[in-house]
Write a protein that holds these residues in place. Structure first.
Motif, PDB file in Angstrom:
ATOM      1  N   GLU A  56       0.936  -1.094  -0.165  1.00  0.00           N
ATOM      2  CA  GLU A  56       0.088   0.069   0.086  1.00  0.00           C
ATOM      3  C   GLU A  56       0.626   1.306   0.012  1.00  0.00           C
ATOM      4  O   GLU A  56       2.022   1.264   0.722  1.00  0.00           O
ATOM      5  CB  GLU A  56      -0.698  -0.007   1.315  1.00  0.00           C
ATOM      6  N   LEU A  57       0.596   2.300  -0.812  1.00  0.00           N
ATOM      7  CA  LEU A  57       1.130   3.617  -0.667  1.00  0.00           C
ATOM      8  C   LEU A  57       0.091   4.613  -0.435  1.00  0.00           C
ATOM      9  O   LEU A  57      -1.134   4.740  -0.916  1.00  0.00           O
ATOM     10  CB  LEU A  57       1.803   3.672  -2.072  1.00  0.00           C
ATOM     11  N   LEU A  58       0.635   5.338   0.380  1.00  0.00           N
ATOM     12  CA  LEU A  58      -0.174   6.535   1.003  1.00  0.00           C
ATOM     13  C   LEU A  58       0.276   7.903   0.838  1.00  0.00           C
ATOM     14  O   LEU A  58       1.680   7.973   1.039  1.00  0.00           O
ATOM     15  CB  LEU A  58      -0.863   6.503   2.463  1.00  0.00           C
ATOM     16  N   PHE A  59      -0.541   8.834   0.078  1.00  0.00           N
ATOM     17  CA  PHE A  59       0.147  10.256  -0.029  1.00  0.00           C
ATOM     18  C   PHE A  59      -0.754  11.221   0.752  1.00  0.00           C
ATOM     19  O   PHE A  59      -1.722  11.278   0.580  1.00  0.00           O
ATOM     20  CB  PHE A  59       0.117  10.743  -1.367  1.00  0.00           C
ATOM     21  N   ASP A  60      -0.141  11.963   1.834  1.00  0.00           N
ATOM     22  CA  ASP A  60      -0.906  12.950   2.569  1.00  0.00           C
ATOM     23  C   ASP A  60      -1.888  12.200   3.492  1.00  0.00           C
ATOM     24  O   ASP A  60      -3.377  12.937   3.440  1.00  0.00           O
ATOM     25  CB  ASP A  60      -1.499  14.164   1.898  1.00  0.00           C
ATOM     26  N   GLY A  61      -1.680  10.681   3.820  1.00  0.00           N
ATOM     27  CA  GLY A  61      -2.811  10.290   4.633  1.00  0.00           C
ATOM     28  C   GLY A  61      -3.847   9.559   3.634  1.00  0.00           C
ATOM     29  O   GLY A  61      -4.759   8.750   4.088  1.00  0.00           O
ATOM     30  N   GLN A  62      -3.739   9.611   2.275  1.00  0.00           N
ATOM     31  CA  GLN A  62      -4.895   9.174   1.576  1.00  0.00           C
ATOM     32  C   GLN A  62      -4.260   7.877   0.660  1.00  0.00           C
ATOM     33  O   GLN A  62      -3.218   7.909   0.167  1.00  0.00           O
ATOM     34  CB  GLN A  62      -5.308  10.096   0.499  1.00  0.00           C
ATOM     35  N   PRO A  63      -4.850   6.729   0.621  1.00  0.00           N
ATOM     36  CA  PRO A  63      -4.273   5.487   0.089  1.00  0.00           C
ATOM     37  C   PRO A  63      -4.574   5.751  -1.419  1.00  0.00           C
ATOM     38  O   PRO A  63      -5.670   6.041  -1.767  1.00  0.00           O
ATOM     39  CB  PRO A  63      -5.278   4.242   0.673  1.00  0.00           C
ATOM     40  N   LEU A  64      -3.776   5.115  -1.893  1.00  0.00           N
ATOM     41  CA  LEU A  64      -3.729   5.476  -3.378  1.00  0.00           C
ATOM     42  C   LEU A  64      -3.864   4.158  -4.272  1.00  0.00           C
ATOM     43  O   LEU A  64      -3.786   3.980  -5.703  1.00  0.00           O
ATOM     44  CB  LEU A  64      -2.373   6.003  -3.901  1.00  0.00           C
ATOM     45  N   CYS A  65      -4.085   2.985  -3.666  1.00  0.00           N
ATOM     46  CA  CYS A  65      -4.373   1.891  -4.164  1.00  0.00           C
ATOM     47  C   CYS A  65      -5.574   1.748  -5.215  1.00  0.00           C
ATOM     48  O   CYS A  65      -5.481   0.998  -6.305  1.00  0.00           O
ATOM     49  CB  CYS A  65      -4.381   0.404  -3.255  1.00  0.00           C
TER      50      CYS A  65
END
Length: 233
Positions: free
Chosen positions: A68-77
């Protein structure tokens, strides 16, 4: 850097492999990484260790096989390509090892291009471009095309282009490799200024030993496995 800040970028159990002929190359293996706002994190390791793959994943230029990858707290999957493109355009700056400058455009126009994509008004764009070129010491070279600049100057144009839109995250692949000691020190000082005053986060792949004392952390990537480095004090 805020040690207790929420991560801007998080990778959780991320793996990535490539097929080369009949062989499968495991580029990243179960990587966990959290980079907080205003941090300068260096990724070191030998050529072929997976550094470029890791940067491409963190910059949303590629996607992991698992994890899993999150940017600024948002998951991007579950984000689609249009959403990822919009996030890259707005929040991520890139410094590529090969510069990736547009050959027919001047240094000034190369730096301005990300602002054009964001629809920044012309007067504001000119102001920001002038400031970015001044910060990398190239204010007198704005009218020069890339083929009229040295490798070190092209590198500094690429850095100006990466910071001109005031991104939350800058992904940099060997940002000081083509720079002499004086210009390398100038770029490191600029990174520290942006990190400390504006909260810009830097994730830097580097072989340059000159950079490491100025980073908050140096992490080692070896055969796709990431070993965490302690935060600098």
């Amino acid at each position: 850097m805020m040690r207790d800040a929420e991560p801007l970028l998080s990778l959780r159990d991320v793996s990535k492999s490539f097929t080369l002929g009949s062989n499968t190359i495991q580029a990243l293996k179960d990587v966990d990484l959290a980079v907080v706002r205003g941090e300068i994190a260096a990724i070191t390791g030998p050529s072929g260790s997976g550094k470029s793959t890791l940067l491409n994943l963190c910059g949303l230029l590629d996607h992991p096989d698992s994890g899993e990858l999150l940017f600024d707290g948002q998951p991007l999957c579950s984000a689609n390509e249009a959403q990822k493109t919009a996030l890259r355009r707005q929040a991520i700056g890139f410094v590529f090892q090969s510069f990736n400058l547009v050959p027919v455009m001047s240094a000034r126009d190369n730096v301005e291009f990300p602002l054009f994509l964001l629809g920044v008004q012309a007067a504001e764009a000119r102001r920001r471009v002038g400031e970015a070129l001044q910060r990398v010491g190239l204010e007198r070279f704005g009218g020069h095309r890339p083929d009229q600049l040295s490798g070190g100057q092209r590198q500094r144009v690429a850095i100006a282009r990466a910071i001109v839109k005031r991104p939350k995250l800058v992904i940099a692949d060997e940002p000081t490799a083509n720079l002499d000691a004086l210009n390398a020190a100038q770029i490191v000082a600029l990174m520290q200024e942006l990190a400390h005053e504006h909260g810009t986060t830097f994730l830097v792949a580097t072989h340059d030993e000159r950079m490491l004392p100025h980073c908050d952390r140096a992490l080692v990537l070896q055969d796709g496995v990431l070993a965490g480095g302690a935060h600098a004090h």
